[in-house]
Design a protein around this motif. Structure first.
Motif, PDB file in Angstrom:
ATOM      1  N   GLU A 120      92.937  79.418  95.526  1.00 28.53           N
ATOM      2  CA  GLU A 120      91.958  80.038  94.625  1.00 28.53           C
ATOM      3  C   GLU A 120      91.841  79.252  93.322  1.00 28.53           C
ATOM      4  O   GLU A 120      90.739  79.058  92.795  1.00 28.53           O
ATOM      5  N   LEU A 121      92.961  78.794  92.776  1.00 30.56           N
ATOM      6  CA  LEU A 121      92.926  78.005  91.550  1.00 30.56           C
ATOM      7  C   LEU A 121      92.239  76.661  91.768  1.00 30.56           C
ATOM      8  O   LEU A 121      91.622  76.112  90.845  1.00 30.56           O
ATOM      9  N   LEU A 122      92.331  76.154  92.976  1.00 30.42           N
ATOM     10  CA  LEU A 122      91.728  74.857  93.307  1.00 30.42           C
ATOM     11  C   LEU A 122      90.297  74.992  93.808  1.00 30.42           C
ATOM     12  O   LEU A 122      89.643  73.984  94.124  1.00 30.42           O
ATOM     13  N   CYS A 123      89.840  76.229  93.920  1.00 27.72           N
ATOM     14  CA  CYS A 123      88.466  76.526  94.361  1.00 27.72           C
ATOM     15  C   CYS A 123      88.194  76.010  95.777  1.00 27.72           C
ATOM     16  O   CYS A 123      87.112  75.463  96.070  1.00 27.72           O
ATOM     17  N   ILE A 124      89.170  76.173  96.647  1.00 25.63           N
ATOM     18  CA  ILE A 124      88.997  75.844  98.060  1.00 25.63           C
ATOM     19  C   ILE A 124      89.615  76.967  98.892  1.00 25.63           C
ATOM     20  O   ILE A 124      90.308  77.845  98.356  1.00 25.63           O
ATOM     21  N   THR A 125      89.387  76.932 100.179  1.00 25.17           N
ATOM     22  CA  THR A 125      89.965  77.954 101.048  1.00 25.17           C
ATOM     23  C   THR A 125      91.399  77.584 101.412  1.00 25.17           C
ATOM     24  O   THR A 125      91.771  76.400 101.392  1.00 25.17           O
ATOM     25  N   PRO A 126      92.242  78.567 101.738  1.00 26.56           N
ATOM     26  CA  PRO A 126      93.612  78.265 102.163  1.00 26.56           C
ATOM     27  C   PRO A 126      93.666  77.326 103.371  1.00 26.56           C
ATOM     28  O   PRO A 126      94.546  76.465 103.450  1.00 26.56           O
ATOM     29  N   SER A 127      92.716  77.478 104.300  1.00 25.10           N
ATOM     30  CA  SER A 127      92.725  76.611 105.483  1.00 25.10           C
ATOM     31  C   SER A 127      92.413  75.162 105.114  1.00 25.10           C
ATOM     32  O   SER A 127      92.981  74.228 105.685  1.00 25.10           O
ATOM     33  N   HIS A 128      91.494  74.974 104.143  1.00 26.64           N
ATOM     34  CA  HIS A 128      91.175  73.622 103.679  1.00 26.64           C
ATOM     35  C   HIS A 128      92.388  73.006 102.989  1.00 26.64           C
ATOM     36  O   HIS A 128      92.723  71.829 103.214  1.00 26.64           O
ATOM     37  N   LEU A 129      93.056  73.784 102.151  1.00 28.23           N
ATOM     38  CA  LEU A 129      94.259  73.303 101.479  1.00 28.23           C
ATOM     39  C   LEU A 129      95.323  72.914 102.500  1.00 28.23           C
ATOM     40  O   LEU A 129      95.978  71.870 102.375  1.00 28.23           O
ATOM     41  N   ASN A 130      95.471  73.727 103.506  1.00 31.17           N
ATOM     42  CA  ASN A 130      96.459  73.455 104.548  1.00 31.17           C
ATOM     43  C   ASN A 130      96.132  72.161 105.292  1.00 31.17           C
ATOM     44  O   ASN A 130      97.027  71.353 105.593  1.00 31.17           O
ATOM     45  N   ALA A 131      94.851  71.946 105.562  1.00 29.21           N
ATOM     46  CA  ALA A 131      94.424  70.730 106.267  1.00 29.21           C
ATOM     47  C   ALA A 131      94.703  69.482 105.437  1.00 29.21           C
ATOM     48  O   ALA A 131      95.142  68.451 105.969  1.00 29.21           O
ATOM     49  N   ILE A 132      94.463  69.557 104.127  1.00 23.86           N
ATOM     50  CA  ILE A 132      94.718  68.423 103.236  1.00 23.86           C
ATOM     51  C   ILE A 132      96.207  68.092 103.212  1.00 23.86           C
ATOM     52  O   ILE A 132      96.603  66.929 103.289  1.00 23.86           O
ATOM     53  N   CYS A 133      97.031  69.117 103.109  1.00 25.30           N
ATOM     54  CA  CYS A 133      98.480  68.904 103.061  1.00 25.30           C
ATOM     55  C   CYS A 133      98.981  68.252 104.345  1.00 25.30           C
ATOM     56  O   CYS A 133      99.823  67.338 104.310  1.00 25.30           O
ATOM     57  N   LYS A 134      98.469  68.699 105.470  1.00 24.24           N
ATOM     58  CA  LYS A 134      98.905  68.113 106.739  1.00 24.24           C
ATOM     59  C   LYS A 134      98.420  66.680 106.884  1.00 24.24           C
ATOM     60  O   LYS A 134      99.124  65.828 107.442  1.00 24.24           O
ATOM     61  N   GLU A 135      97.223  66.396 106.370  1.00 23.49           N
ATOM     62  CA  GLU A 135      96.681  65.043 106.462  1.00 23.49           C
ATOM     63  C   GLU A 135      97.514  64.046 105.655  1.00 23.49           C
ATOM     64  O   GLU A 135      97.833  62.953 106.124  1.00 23.49           O
ATOM     65  N   PHE A 136      97.879  64.425 104.418  1.00 20.16           N
ATOM     66  CA  PHE A 136      98.546  63.487 103.533  1.00 20.16           C
ATOM     67  C   PHE A 136     100.065  63.557 103.604  1.00 20.16           C
ATOM     68  O   PHE A 136     100.745  62.554 103.394  1.00 20.16           O
ATOM     69  N   LEU A 137     100.600  64.749 103.862  1.00 17.57           N
ATOM     70  CA  LEU A 137     102.049  64.922 103.801  1.00 17.57           C
ATOM     71  C   LEU A 137     102.676  65.333 105.124  1.00 17.57           C
ATOM     72  O   LEU A 137     103.908  65.386 105.234  1.00 17.57           O
ATOM     73  N   GLY A 138     101.849  65.655 106.098  1.00 19.46           N
ATOM     74  CA  GLY A 138     102.386  66.050 107.393  1.00 19.46           C
ATOM     75  C   GLY A 138     103.092  67.389 107.379  1.00 19.46           C
ATOM     76  O   GLY A 138     103.946  67.661 108.235  1.00 19.46           O
ATOM     77  N   ALA A 139     102.782  68.228 106.419  1.00 18.10           N
ATOM     78  CA  ALA A 139     103.407  69.558 106.308  1.00 18.10           C
ATOM     79  C   ALA A 139     102.360  70.556 105.831  1.00 18.10           C
ATOM     80  O   ALA A 139     101.361  70.185 105.209  1.00 18.10           O
ATOM     81  N   SER A 140     102.580  71.808 106.129  1.00 17.57           N
ATOM     82  CA  SER A 140     101.647  72.845 105.692  1.00 17.57           C
ATOM     83  C   SER A 140     101.801  73.106 104.199  1.00 17.57           C
ATOM     84  O   SER A 140     102.809  72.734 103.578  1.00 17.57           O
ATOM     85  N   ALA A 141     100.793  73.753 103.611  1.00 19.54           N
ATOM     86  CA  ALA A 141     100.860  74.094 102.194  1.00 19.54           C
ATOM     87  C   ALA A 141     102.047  75.009 101.915  1.00 19.54           C
ATOM     88  O   ALA A 141     102.746  74.854 100.904  1.00 19.54           O
ATOM     89  N   GLY A 142     102.288  75.949 102.814  1.00 22.82           N
ATOM     90  CA  GLY A 142     103.421  76.853 102.646  1.00 22.82           C
ATOM     91  C   GLY A 142     104.743  76.108 102.664  1.00 22.82           C
ATOM     92  O   GLY A 142     105.659  76.415 101.887  1.00 22.82           O
ATOM     93  N   ASP A 143     104.865  75.109 103.535  1.00 19.53           N
ATOM     94  CA  ASP A 143     106.094  74.315 103.603  1.00 19.53           C
ATOM     95  C   ASP A 143     106.340  73.556 102.308  1.00 19.53           C
ATOM     96  O   ASP A 143     107.481  73.440 101.843  1.00 19.53           O
ATOM     97  N   ILE A 144     105.275  73.033 101.723  1.00 18.26           N
ATOM     98  CA  ILE A 144     105.422  72.275 100.478  1.00 18.26           C
ATOM     99  C   ILE A 144     105.919  73.174  99.358  1.00 18.26           C
ATOM    100  O   ILE A 144     106.781  72.789  98.560  1.00 18.26           O
ATOM    101  N   ILE A 145     105.385  74.392  99.298  1.00 22.07           N
ATOM    102  CA  ILE A 145     105.846  75.350  98.286  1.00 22.07           C
ATOM    103  C   ILE A 145     107.308  75.706  98.511  1.00 22.07           C
ATOM    104  O   ILE A 145     108.124  75.698  97.581  1.00 22.07           O
ATOM    105  N   ARG A 146     107.646  75.985  99.752  1.00 24.64           N
ATOM    106  CA  ARG A 146     109.033  76.356 100.059  1.00 24.64           C
ATOM    107  C   ARG A 146     109.997  75.197  99.807  1.00 24.64           C
ATOM    108  O   ARG A 146     111.123  75.399  99.330  1.00 24.64           O
TER     109      ARG A 146
END
Length: 289
Positions: free
Chosen positions: A211-237
């Motif tokens: 929400e702060l980034l003005c994108i959907t959670p699924s889009h954020l998740n896709a970006i994280c997997k593309e660049f870091l190979g992990a889900s957004a939730g994994d990066i936070i954890r």
């Protein structure tokens, strides 16, 4: 809450107690700093270039082998310690977060360099043999300038350090990260990581950051997997677990205090969370370290 393990500010390392930059030959620097506690954190940027020596250097629980012309970059807040074998030498650079701000039009200029991201994956690199003489020349000039009292001393040090950073950044080690710098999704990812740093103790859901980034959670998740190979939730954890590890190596903290500091409802939930992410219980991790 008991006191955390040492966090040194740059004044601790400064004879004048007021410097924003310190550049020295490594051997005398280490001799003067023998009373430092290890491991510890800094509130400034800390860089070491080894020209001789051996041993290991741990940054945020990742262990690297020390070798000549290897460089180690530490951002404020990272935990590090070393275990030398015999005599070592090289150069050390310390500078505050504000050191370049009045000098550069772009206040975020340093953020383009992957080695200042605080990501331990980019914390170590080797200078190519072709660049050995250039790196030594820059550092020798910087040490001499730092010891002098010239009118333009501080500005010359800034220029020399920028030359050194650019020399390192041009290596193949960081080429992919720099190529992606202008990519919009990479910009979103960098902003996501900044937001995590500010909010990870209290906000653990990707939805909040999306929400702060003005994108959907699924889009954020896709970006994280593309660049870091992990889900957004994994990066936070992963960020939460990293902070827990940093605190566990301080024996003045109880596990309950760490759980409270990281905003867990109770100790048992924190222990379960930590074991799921790290593979061992907090107590076992502490004993191993």
């Amino acid at each position: 809450m008991k006191k955390e393990f040492p966090v040194y500010d740059i004044c601790k390392f400064s004879y004048a107690q007021e410097q924003d930059v310190i550049i020295k030959s490594l051997a005398p620097y280490l001799k003067a700093m023998r009373k430092l506690h290890f491991p510890h954190r800094h509130d400034f940027y800390h860089i070491i270039l080894f020209t001789s020596g051996a041993g290991t250097h741990a940054i945020d629980f990742e262990t690297f082998t020390i070798a000549p012309f290897h460089v180690y970059f530490m951002a404020p807040g990272q935990v590090h310690g070393w275990d030398f074998e015999g005599e070592v030498d090289g150069y050390v650079i310390n500078f505050s977060a504000d050191f370049f701000k009045s000098f550069l039009y772009d206040s975020q200029y340093l953020e383009q360099f992957p080695f200042f991201s605080g990501n331990v994956h980019y914390s170590e690199t080797e200078i190519s043999q072709a660049d050995h003489s250039t790196a030594i020349e820059i550092m020798e000039k910087a040490v001499l300038e730092a010891e002098g009292q010239g009118r333009f001393k501080v500005d010359l040090l800034r220029v020399l350090l920028l030359q050194f950073f650019i020399l390192i950044a041009k290596s193949d080690r960081y080429s992919l990260a720099l190529d992606n710098k202008g990519n919009r999704n990479n910009t979103v990812l960098r902003n996501f990581e900044k937001l995590i740093e500010q909010n990870y103790k209290h906000q653990r859901l990707p939805k909040f950051y999306a929400e702060l980034l003005c994108i959907t959670p699924s889009h954020l998740n896709a970006i994280c997997k593309e660049f870091l190979g992990a889900s957004a939730g994994d990066i936070i954890r992963n960020r939460i677990v990293l902070e827990a590890k940093r605190m566990l190596i301080n024996l003045d903290f109880t596990v309950t205090e760490i759980a409270y500091n990281l905003n867990f409802e109770d100790n048992s939930y924190f222990c379960k969370f930590f074991k799921n992410q790290a593979g061992v219980s907090p107590e076992t991790f502490r004993r191993r370290i």
